[in-house]
Design a protein around this motif. Structure first.
Motif, PDB file in Angstrom:
ATOM      1  N   VAL A 106       0.792  -1.227   0.000  1.00  0.00           N
ATOM      2  CA  VAL A 106       0.000   0.000   0.000  1.00  0.00           C
ATOM      3  C   VAL A 106       0.824   1.276   0.000  1.00  0.00           C
ATOM      4  CG1 VAL A 106      -2.016  -1.003   1.064  1.00  0.00           C
ATOM      5  CG2 VAL A 106      -0.195  -0.123   2.494  1.00  0.00           C
ATOM      6  N   GLU A 227      -5.927   0.142  -8.941  1.00  0.00           N
ATOM      7  CA  GLU A 227      -7.138   0.381  -8.152  1.00  0.00           C
ATOM      8  C   GLU A 227      -7.770   1.722  -8.461  1.00  0.00           C
ATOM      9  OE1 GLU A 227      -4.477  -0.883  -6.850  1.00  0.00           O
ATOM     10  OE2 GLU A 227      -4.970  -2.520  -5.502  1.00  0.00           O
ATOM     11  N   LEU A 319       5.103   3.052  10.699  1.00  0.00           N
ATOM     12  CA  LEU A 319       4.233   1.924  11.006  1.00  0.00           C
ATOM     13  C   LEU A 319       2.779   2.335  11.136  1.00  0.00           C
ATOM     14  CD1 LEU A 319       6.276  -0.106  13.607  1.00  0.00           C
ATOM     15  CD2 LEU A 319       5.842  -0.650  11.225  1.00  0.00           C
ATOM     16  N   TYR A 320       2.557   3.510  11.727  1.00  0.00           N
ATOM     17  CA  TYR A 320       1.172   3.875  12.005  1.00  0.00           C
ATOM     18  C   TYR A 320       0.521   4.570  10.828  1.00  0.00           C
ATOM     19  CZ  TYR A 320       1.844   2.754  16.908  1.00  0.00           C
ATOM     20  OH  TYR A 320       2.072   2.091  18.070  1.00  0.00           O
ATOM     21  N   PHE A 323       3.627   3.569   5.882  1.00  0.00           N
ATOM     22  CA  PHE A 323       4.401   2.464   5.319  1.00  0.00           C
ATOM     23  C   PHE A 323       5.339   2.924   4.206  1.00  0.00           C
ATOM     24  CE2 PHE A 323       1.856  -1.656   6.224  1.00  0.00           C
ATOM     25  CZ  PHE A 323       2.388  -1.660   7.474  1.00  0.00           C
ATOM     26  N   ALA A 601       2.098  16.827  10.034  1.00  0.00           N
ATOM     27  CA  ALA A 601       1.465  18.130  10.175  1.00  0.00           C
ATOM     28  C   ALA A 601       0.118  18.011  10.877  1.00  0.00           C
ATOM     29  CB  ALA A 601       1.259  18.723   8.798  1.00  0.00           C
ATOM     30  N   THR A 602      -0.168  18.960  11.718  1.00  0.00           N
ATOM     31  CA  THR A 602      -1.454  18.971  12.400  1.00  0.00           C
ATOM     32  C   THR A 602      -2.175  20.257  12.032  1.00  0.00           C
ATOM     33  OG1 THR A 602      -0.329  19.925  14.271  1.00  0.00           O
ATOM     34  CG2 THR A 602      -0.773  17.589  14.368  1.00  0.00           C
ATOM     35  N   PRO A 603      -3.061  20.177  11.065  1.00  0.00           N
ATOM     36  CA  PRO A 603      -3.717  21.392  10.584  1.00  0.00           C
ATOM     37  C   PRO A 603      -4.501  22.107  11.678  1.00  0.00           C
ATOM     38  CG  PRO A 603      -4.718  19.412   9.650  1.00  0.00           C
ATOM     39  CD  PRO A 603      -3.486  18.982  10.349  1.00  0.00           C
TER      40      PRO A 603
ATOM     41  N   LEU B 280      -1.556  -3.121   5.833  1.00  0.00           N
ATOM     42  CA  LEU B 280      -1.926  -1.712   5.953  1.00  0.00           C
ATOM     43  C   LEU B 280      -1.210  -1.116   7.154  1.00  0.00           C
ATOM     44  CD1 LEU B 280      -5.790  -1.804   5.450  1.00  0.00           C
ATOM     45  CD2 LEU B 280      -4.146  -0.732   3.960  1.00  0.00           C
ATOM     46  N   PRO B 281      -0.973   0.190   7.128  1.00  0.00           N
ATOM     47  CA  PRO B 281      -0.448   0.822   8.320  1.00  0.00           C
ATOM     48  C   PRO B 281      -1.438   0.704   9.480  1.00  0.00           C
ATOM     49  CG  PRO B 281      -0.176   2.249   6.445  1.00  0.00           C
ATOM     50  CD  PRO B 281      -0.999   1.104   5.994  1.00  0.00           C
ATOM     51  N   TYR B 282      -0.905   0.837  10.690  1.00  0.00           N
ATOM     52  CA  TYR B 282      -1.699   0.593  11.891  1.00  0.00           C
ATOM     53  C   TYR B 282      -2.967   1.437  11.935  1.00  0.00           C
ATOM     54  CZ  TYR B 282      -2.361  -0.200  16.908  1.00  0.00           C
ATOM     55  OH  TYR B 282      -2.855  -0.538  18.125  1.00  0.00           O
ATOM     56  N   TYR B 283      -2.816   2.719  11.732  1.00  0.00           N
ATOM     57  CA  TYR B 283      -3.994   3.573  11.834  1.00  0.00           C
ATOM     58  C   TYR B 283      -4.951   3.361  10.678  1.00  0.00           C
ATOM     59  CZ  TYR B 283      -1.839   6.045  15.704  1.00  0.00           C
ATOM     60  OH  TYR B 283      -1.286   6.347  16.903  1.00  0.00           O
ATOM     61  N   ALA B 353      -3.278  12.282  17.557  1.00  0.00           N
ATOM     62  CA  ALA B 353      -3.504  13.665  17.157  1.00  0.00           C
ATOM     63  C   ALA B 353      -4.131  13.674  15.769  1.00  0.00           C
ATOM     64  CB  ALA B 353      -2.183  14.418  17.137  1.00  0.00           C
ATOM     65  N   PRO B 354      -5.088  14.562  15.537  1.00  0.00           N
ATOM     66  CA  PRO B 354      -5.723  14.598  14.216  1.00  0.00           C
ATOM     67  C   PRO B 354      -4.803  15.228  13.182  1.00  0.00           C
ATOM     68  CG  PRO B 354      -6.636  16.306  15.589  1.00  0.00           C
ATOM     69  CD  PRO B 354      -5.649  15.573  16.434  1.00  0.00           C
ATOM     70  N   THR B 355      -3.826  14.510  12.780  1.00  0.00           N
ATOM     71  CA  THR B 355      -2.839  15.085  11.876  1.00  0.00           C
ATOM     72  C   THR B 355      -3.283  14.954  10.435  1.00  0.00           C
ATOM     73  OG1 THR B 355      -1.705  13.003  11.709  1.00  0.00           O
ATOM     74  CG2 THR B 355      -0.935  14.519  13.389  1.00  0.00           C
ATOM     75  N   ALA B 356      -2.539  15.642   9.593  1.00  0.00           N
ATOM     76  CA  ALA B 356      -2.859  15.609   8.167  1.00  0.00           C
ATOM     77  C   ALA B 356      -2.742  14.203   7.616  1.00  0.00           C
ATOM     78  CB  ALA B 356      -1.918  16.544   7.410  1.00  0.00           C
ATOM     79  N   SER B 357      -1.842  13.410   8.188  1.00  0.00           N
ATOM     80  CA  SER B 357      -1.645  12.090   7.596  1.00  0.00           C
ATOM     81  C   SER B 357      -2.834  11.165   7.861  1.00  0.00           C
ATOM     82  CB  SER B 357      -0.353  11.457   8.080  1.00  0.00           C
ATOM     83  OG  SER B 357      -0.291  11.460   9.450  1.00  0.00           O
ATOM     84  N   ILE B 358      -3.547  11.430   8.973  1.00  0.00           N
ATOM     85  CA  ILE B 358      -4.762  10.635   9.186  1.00  0.00           C
ATOM     86  C   ILE B 358      -5.748  10.905   8.050  1.00  0.00           C
ATOM     87  CG2 ILE B 358      -6.784  10.362  10.656  1.00  0.00           C
ATOM     88  CD1 ILE B 358      -4.559   9.184  12.063  1.00  0.00           C
ATOM     89  N   GLN B 361      -4.703   9.387   4.886  1.00  0.00           N
ATOM     90  CA  GLN B 361      -4.941   7.942   4.856  1.00  0.00           C
ATOM     91  C   GLN B 361      -6.351   7.627   4.405  1.00  0.00           C
ATOM     92  OE1 GLN B 361      -3.731   5.563   8.305  1.00  0.00           O
ATOM     93  NE2 GLN B 361      -2.245   7.153   8.689  1.00  0.00           N
ATOM     94  N   THR B 367      -8.681   5.616  -2.699  1.00  0.00           N
ATOM     95  CA  THR B 367      -8.026   5.234  -3.956  1.00  0.00           C
ATOM     96  C   THR B 367      -7.796   3.741  -4.035  1.00  0.00           C
ATOM     97  OG1 THR B 367      -6.273   6.498  -2.928  1.00  0.00           O
ATOM     98  CG2 THR B 367      -6.639   6.865  -5.265  1.00  0.00           C
ATOM     99  N   LEU B 368      -7.568   3.124  -2.908  1.00  0.00           N
ATOM    100  CA  LEU B 368      -7.363   1.679  -2.920  1.00  0.00           C
ATOM    101  C   LEU B 368      -8.685   0.936  -3.043  1.00  0.00           C
ATOM    102  CD1 LEU B 368      -4.651   1.274  -0.173  1.00  0.00           C
ATOM    103  CD2 LEU B 368      -4.370   1.257  -2.627  1.00  0.00           C
ATOM    104  N   GLN B 369      -9.757   1.681  -3.122  1.00  0.00           N
ATOM    105  CA  GLN B 369     -11.096   1.124  -3.249  1.00  0.00           C
ATOM    106  C   GLN B 369     -11.503   0.263  -2.071  1.00  0.00           C
ATOM    107  OE1 GLN B 369     -11.703  -0.499  -7.171  1.00  0.00           O
ATOM    108  NE2 GLN B 369     -11.831   1.605  -7.879  1.00  0.00           N
ATOM    109  N   LEU B 370     -10.965   0.592  -0.934  1.00  0.00           N
ATOM    110  CA  LEU B 370     -11.443  -0.063   0.280  1.00  0.00           C
ATOM    111  C   LEU B 370     -12.596   0.749   0.870  1.00  0.00           C
ATOM    112  CD1 LEU B 370      -7.967  -0.974   1.752  1.00  0.00           C
ATOM    113  CD2 LEU B 370      -9.561  -2.484   0.624  1.00  0.00           C
TER     114      LEU B 370
END
Lengths: 691, 413
Positions: A106, A227, A319-320, A323, A601-603, B280-283, B353-358, B361, B367-370
């Protein structure tokens, strides 16, 4: 999060090699950097180090991908060769489009590199006709997809051959009319191409491997992210392609991020039956990371190090969140840059010889900085009073001591990594992995504190004491292998000792028959196997062990204890955390908060920070809320003081109405308040407390 | 076919031919037009991404590329008719011209006036031209609301077993005799005819398994005529093929390789659908779990699952009459982003924390159609999603993070 960090961000993501740019980059670096005197030197060091890291990782990545790429290349070759065979079976199969499904995991951003090298390799060795398409750049219609494929295929060849450029341009001009944008155009084009290369007047030749290779090089179309494609478009495209398969040796490569079963979800049977799919599985990204860490971080080669917390941040982001190995390396790059940027003493963070030279060139200011280092202060305190005075006042004396300390630091690193690997080999196969399954976990523990004081270490040692002979010998043998290439004196002597013990173990084998005690161990073991509870098993085993120790120890047990004590002493002398080393600040980057802030980043927090203290972003002089602050900040402050429902009336008095309403709607847009139906001129507050 | 020939000669403005896949429609048309040397143009509607392309191909095959290049950049139907008439007057037809359109069902999705116009093309261009539409569905599904010219309908029935046998026997292996191959086909049809009548599929299967069939022959154990022994030998293989190859889970090359190495490692090869494991990544895992919960639990029940002191609300208390059916039977329901995040934060055990990467994700899961985005792309405010993974998948995911998803699913309470 200031604007200066933004400019740093630009630097981080564009390490361009162009001269002109480097100049400006250096200026950026030097501007606003701590300790400006030696900043140029530091910049050079930083860049050299980064270049080295970059090339190393690229080599590493290529190696990791080699297997899968090679098998893919074989696949394409095989496909193109079977096409020319005219035996019955392959004729019956001729209507199928050979397809390679490449499962990549992924971490989509990492794939670009893989695909790039794949298409390069294909172009070099199999076929000049490679087109890779991505879902996002061909819109969502079939027309765009076909157009893109044609452009890529015809465009790539234009650059290969000058003679044919005109003609290719003509065709592309034609299909730019978008009337000719169909595969039949491609087909005609392909035929003229191959005919030309077959008759092959010597003046017009393409790269030689193609000429030697099959007469009809396949046309490879790579779908980078399967996909993300619109299934409808994909189906139609495949249907069209299958109509042309007899005239055009097409081949697909699907890049799949999730699992191969998505092919079945995307394509109905009528379409997928047109494909002849073969599966290729790439290395999982965690394995990939493990290798990168192994080669990049757990080595004395690079003087620049990360401390435990920074490592933790980077690994947990990996990891979180994503990846993505590429992002991990970017993180290292950021840390590297920050380190050289903010730590003036990082001028010493380089190869040993260079570092010793640099020590001699330190000026008074830098030496003062050394005196202020925490680790150095601790070191001074341990010295005799006379020495203390010398160290704190005499610059030349300090330089000499520094040289010695730098040498010590390098020695520490030389010893640290082999011993770490040894300990890992010993503990990584123990039940329940007390010291972690991966070497990075062990590394993290060692970076944080004295590993031998941790409970996990104790339990690992206890488990080691229960190992059977052959297991222990195998492990020790592997340790010896790890220590073999090391050069430092201490490790060499340790190796000698270890080998000594190994021979003793082996002599034990020949000198006397296996001790009878072992039999008595194994029989209760069998009895114990019925119990599934591991903790209980462990407990009973420990009890057994102790009761046995009360008895007379067999020679094997004596030797085993000796060996383990030896390992223990090695660990104690070499695996102390880097914080205990003097001058560790030179090499270790510690600011995990910075890394986290930049990479994760934390918007929401930045919005709140901006609203709370707009001056931080606007870069005016400091101050609390004043008239100069933007309206929205004032309204934000006001809303913080209120309860769940906020009435407009407070605001009306302070502002002109238009400005106030604008600020309120801005706040609503940012999601802090929303209009409510309970009361007409009220809004509801949505957020409480900090982020 | 005879009957067909007569109809085709009496120039009817349009003919509609339908029949199941691989019932020989296009083949018959192709051969017929070739044999009779009639001027014709064959167009596949899948390929024609725009109407202009369709016109261009027709003109190209009737009048050569000069005519085709006369078409303006984005040609309309009237352009086509104009140029056709122009060309037609220059080179008048001696015979009826035919336009064959394969996969004609796609014409329904094009402009509303295209299909009726094509059906009356003869009148429009004042030329002796016939449109032949080939499709897999019946004419009733085509008929536009506004009404149009009714074409002549022709049905191609499915092949019978005997016909299939004759057709399949035709592509025999050159080095074996006719009878031998036809007996092989006989066996093959005996196994597969009950499950599959698609000619293409059967041909595929025949090609794949023939080498296995011949194996004892090459080893010299049996003679060509000894069909019974050959049947004994091949039958288990065909049975096995029925499970895997028919769905094309195993590609033909792999199947052949497997047949060669079969004796050594049996069943080592897994089909495509067997590979469902996704790392998949943990979160992301937790986000997916949260999405699944949001999709399959009614929003009212969130309080009961995710609040610590939810009190003693039993399932029966909030069972409404219409909710007796399982949510899993009804499929996933859309949920807003807010709800997804709220469930996510209560499901994840640590503070995130509600970060941009969440957020990124979430979009990469789309996009992965999950996940699938339900609301329109333009809607920035409170987008809605659906969870697109199966129960098995989510169970496997939650097992890896030690999360008992069944406890949180309303259906399994």
């Amino acid at each position: 999060m200031s604007t200066s960090s933004v400019s740093k961000g630009c630097f981080v993501f564009k390490p361009s090699a162009k001269k002109k740019k480097t100049l400006s980059l250096a200026d950026h670096f030097i501007h606003g950097c701590e300790g400006a005197e030696n900043s140029e030197k530091r910049f050079k060091l930083c860049q050299d180090l980064w270049d080295q890291i970059k090339t190393d990782t690229e080599v590493l990545q290529d190696e990791l991908n080699r297997n899968i790429l090679d098998s893919l290349l074989d696949f394409t070759r095989k496909c193109s060769s079977t096409r020319q065979h005219s035996d019955w079976a392959s004729q019956m199969r001729a209507s199928e489009i050979p397809t390679a499904a490449l499962v990549l995991g992924v971490n989509v951003p990492d794939h670009d590199m893989t695909f790039q090298s794949l298409s390069d390799l294909l172009q070099q060795s199999v076929t000049p006709y490679v087109a890779s398409v991505q879902a996002k750049d061909n819109g969502c219609t079939l027309k765009h997809l076909i157009k893109r494929v044609l452009e890529r295929l015809m465009g790539t060849v234009v650059t290969v051959d000058d003679e044919e450029e005109e003609e290719a341009e003509q065709t592309s001009a034609q299909h730019h009319k978008s009337v000719h944008c169909s595969l039949s155009t491609l087909c005609d084009w392909y035929n003229t191409k191959t005919k030309k290369s077959n008759t092959g007047t010597p003046g017009k030749k393409r790269s030689s491997p193609v000429r030697d290779g099959p007469q009809q090089p396949p046309v490879v179309i790579i779908f980078k992210d399967l996909e993300a494609f619109n299934p409808r478009v994909l189906q139609d495209f495949i249907l069209i392609c299958s109509r042309y398969i007899e005239r055009l040796p097409l081949m697909f490569i699907f890049g799949i991020a999730t699992s191969p079963s998505t092919i079945q979800h995307l394509l109905p049977h009528s379409v997928s039956s047109l494909l002849c799919i073969e599966l290729f599985q790439s290395l999982s990204c965690t394995q990939h990371l493990a290798t990168v860490i192994d080669k990049l971080i757990l080595t004395k080669q690079f003087p620049f190090k990360l401390n435990g917390k920074v490592m933790q941040v980077l690994i947990s982001i990996f990891l979180y969140h994503d990846f993505s190995v590429r992002k991990f390396i970017k993180g290292i790059q950021l840390a590297l840059l920050e380190h050289f940027h903010s730590q003036p003493l990082s001028v010493l963070c380089c190869k040993k010889k260079e570092a010793l030279l640099n020590v001699m060139q330190l000026d008074h200011l830098d030496l003062e900085r050394i005196r202020h280092l925490l680790s150095f202060k601790r070191y001074v305190e341990k010295q005799e009073p006379r020495e203390q005075v010398d160290l704190l006042t005499d610059d030349t004396h300090l330089k000499e001591v520094c040289q010695k300390l730098i040498k010590d630091l390098h020695k520490y690193h030389k010893n640290y990594y082999p011993i770490l690997r040894c300990l890992h080999t010993l503990t990584s196969s123990l039940p329940r992995y007390p010291l972690g399954k991966q070497i990075r976990e062990l590394h993290l523990i060692c970076l944080e504190k004295n590993v031998w004081e941790s409970e996990d270490y104790q339990s690992a040692m206890k488990l080691l004491k229960m190992l059977a002979k052959d297991e222990l010998i195998a492990l020790l043998q592997r340790c010896a292998e790890i220590l073999q290439p090391a050069k430092s004196k201490k490790i060499k002597s340790a190796l000698v000792q270890l080998e000594d013990m190994l021979t003793k173990f082996k002599q034990l084998d020949t000198a006397e028959p296996p001790p009878t005690v072992e039999d008595s161990i194994t029989s209760p073991l069998k009895h114990l196997q019925k119990k599934t509870d591991l903790a209980q098993l462990q407990k009973t085993l420990l009890e057994m062990n102790e009761s046995r120790r009360a008895k007379k120890l067999s020679p094997f047990e004596v030797l085993r204890n000796e060996a383990l004590e030896f390992i223990d002493s090695l660990v104690k002398s070499h695996l102390s955390p880097p914080e205990s080393q003097v001058l560790n600040e030179v090499c270790y980057y510690t600011s995990s908060a910075t890394v986290r802030r930049h990479l994760n980043a934390t918007p929401r927090t930045s919005i709140q920070a901006a609203l709370n203290s707009p001056f931080y972003y606007l870069q005016t002089e400091d101050g609390t809320v004043s008239n100069a602050a933007p309206d929205i900040c004032i309204v934000y402050k006001l809303h913080l003081e209120c309860g769940r429902l906020i009435t407009f009336t407070t605001g009306w008095n302070l502002f002109s109405s238009a400005r106030f309403i604008r600020a309120v709607s801005e706040l609503e847009f940012l999601g802090f308040i929303k209009s409510t139906k309970q009361k007409t001129d009220h809004v509801a507050r949505l957020t409480w407390g900090g982020c | 076919i005879k009957h067909f020939q007569t109809t085709i000669t009496c120039n009817y403005p349009s003919i509609f031919i339908y029949g199941h896949r691989a019932s020989g429609k296009s083949h018959v048309m192709h051969v017929l037009l070739k044999e009779l040397e009639l001027p014709h143009a064959t167009v596949s509607c899948v390929e024609c991404v725009s109407v202009a392309l369709l016109f261009e191909q027709v003109l190209l095959s009737f009048f050569g590329c000069d005519a085709a290049s006369l078409l303006p950049r984005s040609a309309s139907l009237s352009d086509f008719v104009r140029i056709y008439r122009q060309q037609c007057s220059q080179s008048p037809a001696k015979q009826t011209r035919y336009i064959v359109m394969e996969k004609a069902e796609l014409l329904r999705d094009t402009d509303a006036n295209l299909l009726p116009a094509l059906l009356r093309l003869q009148e429009l261009v004042e030329d002796n031209v016939t449109i032949i539409l080939l499709s897999e569905i019946v004419w009733d599904k085509f008929r536009p609301n506004t009404g149009c010219f009714e074409p002549l309908l022709l049905h191609f029935p499915d092949y019978s077993k005997g016909e299939l046998h004759t057709i399949l026997s035709q592509d025999r292996h050159p080095s074996y005799s006719d009878e031998f191959y036809s007996s092989y086909i006989n066996i093959l049809l005996g196994v597969f005819y009950s499950v599959c009548r698609d000619l293409r599929e059967l041909r595929h299967l025949a090609a794949l398994n023939f080498s296995k069939f011949c194996e004892p022959l090459e080893e010299g154990k049996v003679k060509e005529t000894d069909t019974h022994k050959l049947w004994r030998n091949i039958e288990p293989h065909l049975k096995k093929a029925m499970q895997t190859v028919y769905l094309r889970e195993v590609s033909s090359v792999q199947w052949e390789q497997m047949q060669q190495t079969e004796e050594k490692e049996n069943g080592a090869l897994r089909g495509l659908s067997a590979h469902t494991h996704v790392e998949l990544p943990y979160y992301s895992k937790f986000l997916l779990i949260a999405a699944y919960l949001a999709s399959y639990n009614p929003a009212r029940t969130d309080k009961r699952f995710f609040l610590k002191h939810h009190g003693k609300i039993r399932k029966t208390n909030f069972l409404k009459k219409n909710e007796k059916t399982s949510n899993h039977l009804l499929g996933p329901k859309p949920f807003p982003l807010d709800r997804l995040l709220a469930i996510f934060y209560s499901v994840v055990d640590s503070r995130v924390a509600p970060t941009a990467s969440i957020f990124s994700q979430i979009s990469s899961l789309v996009t992965l159609q999950l996940l699938t985005q339900v609301s329109h792309d333009d809607q920035l405010d409170a987008p809605k999603y659906k969870c697109a993974v199966s129960m098995d998948f989510i169970c496997a995911i939650s097992r890896t993070v030690n999360f008992e998803i069944v406890k949180y699913l309303y259906d399994f309470l």
